[in-house]
Motif scaffolding. Structure first.
Motif, PDB file in Angstrom:
ATOM      1  N   VAL A  35       0.839  -1.198   0.000  1.00  0.00           N
ATOM      2  CA  VAL A  35       0.000   0.000   0.000  1.00  0.00           C
ATOM      3  C   VAL A  35       0.874   1.248   0.000  1.00  0.00           C
ATOM      4  CG1 VAL A  35      -1.683   1.330   1.341  1.00  0.00           C
ATOM      5  CG2 VAL A  35      -1.959  -1.145   1.098  1.00  0.00           C
ATOM      6  N   GLU A  36       1.953   1.227   0.774  1.00  0.00           N
ATOM      7  CA  GLU A  36       2.880   2.367   0.790  1.00  0.00           C
ATOM      8  C   GLU A  36       3.576   2.513  -0.554  1.00  0.00           C
ATOM      9  OE1 GLU A  36       7.053   3.731   2.922  1.00  0.00           O
ATOM     10  OE2 GLU A  36       5.866   2.136   3.807  1.00  0.00           O
ATOM     11  N   ARG A  72      -5.323  -0.638  12.603  1.00  0.00           N
ATOM     12  CA  ARG A  72      -5.094   0.778  12.311  1.00  0.00           C
ATOM     13  C   ARG A  72      -3.743   1.077  11.671  1.00  0.00           C
ATOM     14  NH1 ARG A  72      -8.417   3.524  17.446  1.00  0.00           N
ATOM     15  NH2 ARG A  72      -9.798   1.715  17.694  1.00  0.00           N
ATOM     16  N   ARG A  73      -3.138   0.085  11.051  1.00  0.00           N
ATOM     17  CA  ARG A  73      -1.914   0.356  10.292  1.00  0.00           C
ATOM     18  C   ARG A  73      -2.217   0.931   8.914  1.00  0.00           C
ATOM     19  NH1 ARG A  73       1.010  -5.022   9.898  1.00  0.00           N
ATOM     20  NH2 ARG A  73      -1.020  -5.906  10.499  1.00  0.00           N
ATOM     21  N   VAL A  74      -3.411   0.669   8.394  1.00  0.00           N
ATOM     22  CA  VAL A  74      -3.894   1.306   7.178  1.00  0.00           C
ATOM     23  C   VAL A  74      -5.282   1.869   7.461  1.00  0.00           C
ATOM     24  CG1 VAL A  74      -2.551  -0.155   5.622  1.00  0.00           C
ATOM     25  CG2 VAL A  74      -4.878  -0.818   6.234  1.00  0.00           C
ATOM     26  N   THR A  88      -1.486   4.015   4.176  1.00  0.00           N
ATOM     27  CA  THR A  88      -0.925   3.647   5.463  1.00  0.00           C
ATOM     28  C   THR A  88      -1.207   4.744   6.483  1.00  0.00           C
ATOM     29  OG1 THR A  88       1.215   4.697   5.044  1.00  0.00           O
ATOM     30  CG2 THR A  88       0.951   2.390   4.325  1.00  0.00           C
ATOM     31  N   ALA A  89      -1.197   4.360   7.745  1.00  0.00           N
ATOM     32  CA  ALA A  89      -1.395   5.349   8.802  1.00  0.00           C
ATOM     33  C   ALA A  89      -0.347   6.445   8.718  1.00  0.00           C
ATOM     34  CB  ALA A  89      -1.346   4.658  10.167  1.00  0.00           C
ATOM     35  N   GLU A  90       0.893   6.067   8.403  1.00  0.00           N
ATOM     36  CA  GLU A  90       1.974   7.053   8.308  1.00  0.00           C
ATOM     37  C   GLU A  90       1.711   8.049   7.181  1.00  0.00           C
ATOM     38  OE1 GLU A  90       2.338   3.839   8.637  1.00  0.00           O
ATOM     39  OE2 GLU A  90       3.481   3.570  10.493  1.00  0.00           O
ATOM     40  N   ASP A  91       1.219   7.572   6.042  1.00  0.00           N
ATOM     41  CA  ASP A  91       0.948   8.493   4.936  1.00  0.00           C
ATOM     42  C   ASP A  91      -0.253   9.379   5.235  1.00  0.00           C
ATOM     43  OD1 ASP A  91       3.117   7.694   3.509  1.00  0.00           O
ATOM     44  OD2 ASP A  91       2.021   6.502   2.040  1.00  0.00           O
ATOM     45  N   CYS A  92      -1.224   8.872   5.964  1.00  0.00           N
ATOM     46  CA  CYS A  92      -2.343   9.709   6.396  1.00  0.00           C
ATOM     47  C   CYS A  92      -1.827  10.855   7.255  1.00  0.00           C
ATOM     48  CB  CYS A  92      -3.352   8.867   7.174  1.00  0.00           C
ATOM     49  SG  CYS A  92      -4.631   9.824   8.014  1.00  0.00           S
ATOM     50  N   VAL A  93      -1.008  10.533   8.230  1.00  0.00           N
ATOM     51  CA  VAL A  93      -0.472  11.560   9.131  1.00  0.00           C
ATOM     52  C   VAL A  93       0.398  12.550   8.370  1.00  0.00           C
ATOM     53  CG1 VAL A  93       1.106  11.931  11.075  1.00  0.00           C
ATOM     54  CG2 VAL A  93      -0.619  10.117  11.188  1.00  0.00           C
ATOM     55  N   ARG A  94       1.188  12.071   7.418  1.00  0.00           N
ATOM     56  CA  ARG A  94       2.153  12.928   6.736  1.00  0.00           C
ATOM     57  C   ARG A  94       1.514  13.817   5.682  1.00  0.00           C
ATOM     58  NH1 ARG A  94       7.270  10.088   4.062  1.00  0.00           N
ATOM     59  NH2 ARG A  94       7.565   9.582   6.250  1.00  0.00           N
ATOM     60  N   LEU A 192      -6.016   7.312  15.128  1.00  0.00           N
ATOM     61  CA  LEU A 192      -4.596   6.951  15.099  1.00  0.00           C
ATOM     62  C   LEU A 192      -3.850   7.388  16.349  1.00  0.00           C
ATOM     63  CD1 LEU A 192      -3.827   7.831  11.368  1.00  0.00           C
ATOM     64  CD2 LEU A 192      -4.322   5.582  12.366  1.00  0.00           C
ATOM     65  N   GLY A 193      -4.460   8.233  17.153  1.00  0.00           N
ATOM     66  CA  GLY A 193      -3.831   8.657  18.408  1.00  0.00           C
ATOM     67  C   GLY A 193      -2.664   9.588  18.223  1.00  0.00           C
TER      68      GLY A 193
END
Length: 370
Positions: A35-36, A72-74, A88-94, A192-193
């Protein structure tokens, strides 16, 4: 010495795109990493991302994506082009805040957007955040709760503004394979906290785009992201990029070390799901779909049909029809196919049915579209 950029033909661009999109061979990698790598999967409907990963990953099973959605990783939320994507959760945040202005611009141009003219939008968003932090809500529930506080505005407009202007994640069981449920949302920060990053440079997004879809033009990147004014971003990045041209003379950019396979590399048949990003990530899509084929795949009501790739380009559409104890895969090529391609599609279609409906009787039917 000629300083003109090297020209990449449509076949070279096609093979580069297929390589970046994991479609020249099936890969062994975790679904979250895929996904990333793909820069997200378009996901207006809950289940096309599962088929998108199945066609790209070796021995993919639904739990490989359902699990990361549950833990919640994606996540599924409005991202590029204001449409729901699985990222991904990281791409959502970024990246979500960077994409926010494009979402807002698209919203305000709609009839519902115009009904909110003069409204206290910050107050509406604060109220929606409070409500959605308490518990996930459907659009109807959110609209009714907001109208109780803002009775002079339509409930659907209030809910649409909250969905468009806040980063709202659709929570499970929505999007979980084999399960159903209304789309209920909460804020990405609650889910995502962690707060969303507000200082992400657009250069980061452009580099991620090129890694997944390059070589590409400025117009291509703007089409994919929904952002405007990326010409300045590409100019700042130019010293770090390779520059090419396509056969029409348009300037293309790419990462220096990104894969650009030989145009003669074979491309296996593939079944792409509805809304696959392969067909939506460029202003000029001729590297993968002809204009004639596009008219048969893109519908007037915004549906992008599921497609077949033969030798790397769209050559038809498909759908699965289910009845009691049976599943039939109907494949409609746009033109006559060779016996070799027909056999490959039939075999690949049988594998698709074993993935999509493992407990039922299967049949693959190919009939040319009239």
């Amino acid at each position: 010495m000629d300083s003109s950029p090297a020209v990449l033909g449509d076949r070279a661009l096609n093979r580069a795109l297929l390589a970046r999109q994991l479609l020249l061979k099936r890969h062994e990698m975790p679904a979250v990493l895929a996904v990333e790598r793909l820069a997200g999967l378009q996901a207006q409907a809950p289940f096309p991302p599962y088929f998108g990963l199945w066609t790209r990953l070796k021995d993919f099973q639904p739990d490989e994506l359902a699990g990361p959605l549950d833990d919640r990783r994606v996540v599924r939320l409005a991202m590029m082009r204001s449409t729901v994507h699985l990222v991904t959760a990281e791409d959502c945040v970024r990246f979500r805040e960077l994409l926010g202005p494009a979402v807002a611009k698209g919203l305000m141009s709609t009839p519902l957007g115009r009904t909110m003219a003069g409204a206290d939008i910050p107050a509406v968003l604060a109220a929606a955040t409070e409500l959605l932090t308490e518990r996930p809500l459907t659009n109807t529930e959110l609209g009714e709760a907001l109208r109780a506080r803002f009775p002079d505005r339509p409930a659907d407009a209030l809910a649409r503004h909250a969905r468009g202007l806040l980063a709202l994640v659709q929570v499970p069981p929505r999007g979980i394979w084999g399960k159903s449920g209304q789309a209920r949302s909460t804020t990405a920060q609650r889910w995502l906290g962690t707060p969303l990053e507000r200082q992400t440079a657009p250069e980061e997004l452009v580099l991620r785009y090129l890694a997944a879809f390059g070589p590409a033009s400025t117009a291509d990147a703007q089409q994919w992201s929904g952002l405007t004014g990326l010409g300045e971003v590409f100019e700042r990045l130019r010293p770090r990029l390779r520059v090419f041209a396509d056969e029409r003379g348009r300037e293309l950019f790419d990462l220096p070390e990104a894969p650009r396979p030989d145009p003669g590399v074979p491309a296996p048949v593939r079944f792409l799901p509805e809304f696959d990003n392969l067909l939506l990530a460029h202003a000029d899509r001729t590297r993968v779909i002809s204009e004639e084929a596009r008219k048969q795949v893109f519908t007037v009501n915004g549906i992008i049909k599921a497609t077949i790739l033969v030798n790397g380009t769209v050559r038809g559409i498909w759908k699965i029809e289910r009845s009691s104890g049976a599943a039939t895969l109907r494949v409609e090529p746009f033109a006559e196919l060779s016996k070799k391609d027909t056999a490959a599609l039939t075999a690949e279609g049988a594998r698709l049915l074993r993935f999509a409906a493992p407990e039922t009787h299967h049949e693959v039917r190919l009939r040319r579209r009239r």
